[in-house]
Design a protein around this motif. Structure first.
Motif, PDB file in Angstrom:
ATOM      1  N   TYR A  61       5.032   0.733 -10.968  1.00  0.00           N
ATOM      2  CA  TYR A  61       4.124   1.423 -11.891  1.00  0.00           C
ATOM      3  C   TYR A  61       3.875   2.863 -11.453  1.00  0.00           C
ATOM      4  O   TYR A  61       3.833   3.777 -12.281  1.00  0.00           O
ATOM      5  CB  TYR A  61       2.791   0.670 -11.966  1.00  0.00           C
ATOM      6  N   LEU A  62       3.720   3.083 -10.159  1.00  0.00           N
ATOM      7  CA  LEU A  62       3.372   4.405  -9.641  1.00  0.00           C
ATOM      8  C   LEU A  62       4.579   5.237  -9.249  1.00  0.00           C
ATOM      9  O   LEU A  62       4.413   6.376  -8.803  1.00  0.00           O
ATOM     10  CB  LEU A  62       2.451   4.262  -8.423  1.00  0.00           C
ATOM     11  N   ALA A  63       5.795   4.694  -9.410  1.00  0.00           N
ATOM     12  CA  ALA A  63       6.996   5.465  -9.083  1.00  0.00           C
ATOM     13  C   ALA A  63       7.051   6.721  -9.947  1.00  0.00           C
ATOM     14  O   ALA A  63       6.592   6.730 -11.085  1.00  0.00           O
ATOM     15  CB  ALA A  63       8.237   4.616  -9.298  1.00  0.00           C
ATOM     16  N   GLN A  72       6.194   1.228 -17.212  1.00  0.00           N
ATOM     17  CA  GLN A  72       4.899   1.129 -17.879  1.00  0.00           C
ATOM     18  C   GLN A  72       5.068   0.753 -19.345  1.00  0.00           C
ATOM     19  O   GLN A  72       4.307  -0.075 -19.875  1.00  0.00           O
ATOM     20  CB  GLN A  72       4.148   2.455 -17.739  1.00  0.00           C
ATOM     21  N   GLN A  73       6.068   1.350 -20.017  1.00  0.00           N
ATOM     22  CA  GLN A  73       6.299   1.016 -21.420  1.00  0.00           C
ATOM     23  C   GLN A  73       6.715  -0.433 -21.575  1.00  0.00           C
ATOM     24  O   GLN A  73       6.272  -1.138 -22.501  1.00  0.00           O
ATOM     25  CB  GLN A  73       7.379   1.938 -22.002  1.00  0.00           C
ATOM     26  N   GLU A 126       5.511  -5.945 -23.234  1.00  0.00           N
ATOM     27  CA  GLU A 126       5.633  -7.350 -22.846  1.00  0.00           C
ATOM     28  C   GLU A 126       4.285  -8.072 -22.772  1.00  0.00           C
ATOM     29  O   GLU A 126       4.184  -9.250 -23.139  1.00  0.00           O
ATOM     30  CB  GLU A 126       6.337  -7.436 -21.485  1.00  0.00           C
ATOM     31  N   TYR A 127       3.247  -7.350 -22.316  1.00  0.00           N
ATOM     32  CA  TYR A 127       1.980  -8.023 -22.030  1.00  0.00           C
ATOM     33  C   TYR A 127       0.778  -7.490 -22.813  1.00  0.00           C
ATOM     34  O   TYR A 127      -0.254  -8.152 -22.877  1.00  0.00           O
ATOM     35  CB  TYR A 127       1.669  -7.933 -20.528  1.00  0.00           C
ATOM     36  N   ALA A 176      -1.841   5.018 -21.623  1.00  0.00           N
ATOM     37  CA  ALA A 176      -1.495   3.906 -22.500  1.00  0.00           C
ATOM     38  C   ALA A 176      -2.460   3.810 -23.675  1.00  0.00           C
ATOM     39  O   ALA A 176      -2.047   3.530 -24.810  1.00  0.00           O
ATOM     40  CB  ALA A 176      -1.499   2.600 -21.704  1.00  0.00           C
ATOM     41  N   CYS A 177      -3.730   4.033 -23.453  1.00  0.00           N
ATOM     42  CA  CYS A 177      -4.723   4.005 -24.527  1.00  0.00           C
ATOM     43  C   CYS A 177      -4.457   5.118 -25.539  1.00  0.00           C
ATOM     44  O   CYS A 177      -4.521   4.905 -26.752  1.00  0.00           O
ATOM     45  CB  CYS A 177      -6.129   4.135 -23.948  1.00  0.00           C
ATOM     46  N   ASN A 178      -4.135   6.311 -25.037  1.00  0.00           N
ATOM     47  CA  ASN A 178      -3.870   7.454 -25.913  1.00  0.00           C
ATOM     48  C   ASN A 178      -2.618   7.268 -26.768  1.00  0.00           C
ATOM     49  O   ASN A 178      -2.485   7.926 -27.803  1.00  0.00           O
ATOM     50  CB  ASN A 178      -3.695   8.733 -25.094  1.00  0.00           C
TER      51      ASN A 178
END
Length: 565
Positions: free
Chosen positions: A52-54, A61-62, A67-68, A454-456
């Protein structure tokens, strides 16, 4: 000395043992989070956070979102559990309703304290509320209006500096470097009443160089930061500083050097400001910024109302502090912390946002042309667009809002639950066992990862074109799915500046700075993309490089003069 070292070693061992025991309980004990769907861990040391932080973690992240959805259980470092959320109701509870339960992790607070002192980023609870109460007036709209001439003056120097370097009609330049220098000078003059970088002469203040080095220095310390809570509980600040300097780690040593330099320069600037305040109007007017900067406003002793009106912003921080009641007044060390915090936060995010806007405009010449036409019409025959007219220009505002929506410079933030708490959801979540959950019990000490980017860009709220940069979306009514979601952000249904009591206090300052700089540059220059590919990397603060292999932050583009008829 031997007894002192023995005491320190015993303290570190005890703290490390307690931390290890806590981690063992979190890893092997049962948790209410176990019923939340999420991906398998890819590494015991980093869990899913390594992916995630790479720096190229956007694709992961997408995938995670597809997926979840907006509530996911991730695996953290050494087997701990992390709750990842961008559900709007959950975010509203985290950053507004229950904000004093979900607080910054201790390692983040200690890192900010080590680097920047007792500023807003390093404080919580009543101390933080007291600081915001003191600082809020200096970031008011009325105050921004008084600051506009300073912004324009610096932007004109930037325009002159760029213009001198254009040869043969067009020149490739690193626009990120120019935006960083400009942002540093803006917050220097408007925040501290001093100049870090004259722009024209290609020289930069040592203080400014230290500020620029903070973000690159903090990144490599991600693992070492976990040990900060242990060290920060030992002895006095002086003893802790001595212990830090004994650690044989280059990043930690560099962090200590930056901290010392910031403290030294901040103290010098602060003393000069207070001395000028004591001498009265004439001394302040002869300083850079003429007393309009934030620091002056917090340092000024009680004065007449006319003096406040005439001098302006810089004096606000100092003046507001000295005229406050004894219980609300900030100690000098906290004023010093605000100085470094304001410079760091204002320079890093605003310069990146400006560079990203100009990159997008270079790649979308039709948008650039339309925006330039709006700005030139607003200028008319004047040298400046008045504040009230500038902030209301519809297409300029749409370009800024859309860039801040899609290009969140703090794409995620961590919070930590200080006690067991129930987190409501906007839609039921089907658990691993098949049951529908309308709320989640978040155990004490759980790390919560807020997906601001992600929210934006959530298509369920913004529509199927949520991933596209489309300034025109702000010129039409926004989707009802978005307005009905009640996003808790402080700015325009966005989480870019967060919300609640820890929302970015300077977001109006940043917005005004961006609009003044864009108005000044676009009226004089054209921007075209470089042939080199720009990649925006995942990080605590997004940063751009040429390709993924480069470590240098830059945004090269071709700049030329606007042709006049």
């Amino acid at each position: 000395m031997g007894a002192l070292l023995e005491l320190v070693c015993v303290g570190l061992f005890s703290a490390a043992f307690w931390t290890l025991w806590t981690v063992v309980q979190r890893v092997f004990g049962k948790s209410h989070l176990d019923n939340i769907p999420g991906p398998r861990s890819q590494s015991f040391a980093t869990g899913n956070l390594g992916q995630y932080l790479a720096r190229n973690g956007w694709a992961y992240q997408q995938w995670l979102h597809n997926e979840y959805g907006p509530v996911v259980k991730l695996n953290g470092m050494f087997g701990t559990k992390v709750l990842y959320v961008y559900d709007p109701v959950a975010l509203s509870n985290i950053v507004v309703k229950d904000q004093y339960t979900y607080e910054e992790p201790q390692e983040f607070l200690h890192t900010m304290h080590l680097m920047l002192g007792d500023g807003l980023l390093a404080t919580i609870g009543e101390q933080h509320r007291k600081q915001r109460k003191m600082l809020n007036p200096v970031f008011s709209i009325n105050h921004m209006r008084h600051m506009t001439p300073i912004f324009y003056e610096i932007s004109r120097k930037l325009r002159e500096a760029i213009g001198r370097r254009i040869k043969g009609g067009q020149e490739e330049m690193d626009i990120l470097d120019w935006m960083a220098r400009t942002a540093l000078e803006v917050v220097g003059q408007a925040g501290l009443g001093c100049s870090f970088d004259p722009l024209i002469n290609d020289s930069a203040d040592q203080y400014g160089q230290a500020i620029k080095a903070i973000a690159p220095t903090i990144g490599p310390l991600r693992l070492a930061r976990m040990l900060l809570p242990l060290v920060m509980n030992i002895g006095s600040p002086k003893l802790r500083g001595w212990l830090f300097r004994l650690i044989p780690n280059k990043s930690i040593q560099r962090a200590c050097e930056i901290s010392d330099l910031l403290d030294e320069h901040s103290q010098r600037i602060f003393n000069e400001k207070k001395e000028a305040m004591e001498k009265g109007d004439n001394a302040v007017l002869h300083q850079i910024g003429e007393g309009k900067d934030i620091l002056s406003k917090l340092s000024k002793p009680p004065i007449q109302v006319s003096y406040v009106r005439d001098i302006g912003k810089q004096r606000l921080i100092v003046q507001a502090n000295m005229t406050a009641s004894e219980e609300d007044r900030l100690p000098d060390k906290e004023l010093l912390g605000q100085m470094s915090t304001f410079i760091f936060a204002g320079m890093e995010t605003t310069s990146g946002a400006l560079a990203h806007i100009l990159q997008l405009l270079s790649e979308n010449p039709d948008v650039q042309h339309k925006l330039r036409a709006e700005l030139l019409e607003a200028y008319g025959d004047a040298d400046e667009i008045p504040y009230d007219q500038l902030v209301e220009l519809p297409y300029l505002d749409a370009v800024c809002r859309e860039t801040m929506r899609l290009c969140v410079f703090l794409p995620f933030l961590f919070r930590e639950a200080r006690k067991d708490i129930v987190m409501p959801l906007s839609a039921p979540l089907r658990g691993v066992d098949g049951t529908l959950m309308h709320e989640i019990l978040v155990p004490k000490d759980t790390k919560v990862l807020l997906g601001l980017h992600a929210c934006n860009c959530n298509p369920a709220l913004w529509g199927l074109d949520a991933a596209e940069w489309k300034p025109e979306r702000w010129l039409a009514p926004l989707p009802e799915t978005l307005t009905d979601a009640h996003i808790p952000g402080v700015y325009s249904h966005l989480m870019s500046f967060l919300g609640g009591g820890r929302a970015c206090i300077g977001f109006k300052f940043s917005q005004l700075e961006m609009k003044v700089v864009l108005a000044t540059l676009l009226s004089s220059f054209t921007f075209a993309p470089s042939q080199r590919k720009i990649v925006w990397n995942v990080g605590g603060i997004q940063y751009p490089t040429v390709g993924l292999s480069s470590a240098k932050a830059e945004v090269p583009m071709k700049i030329g003069f606007v042709k006049t008829t």
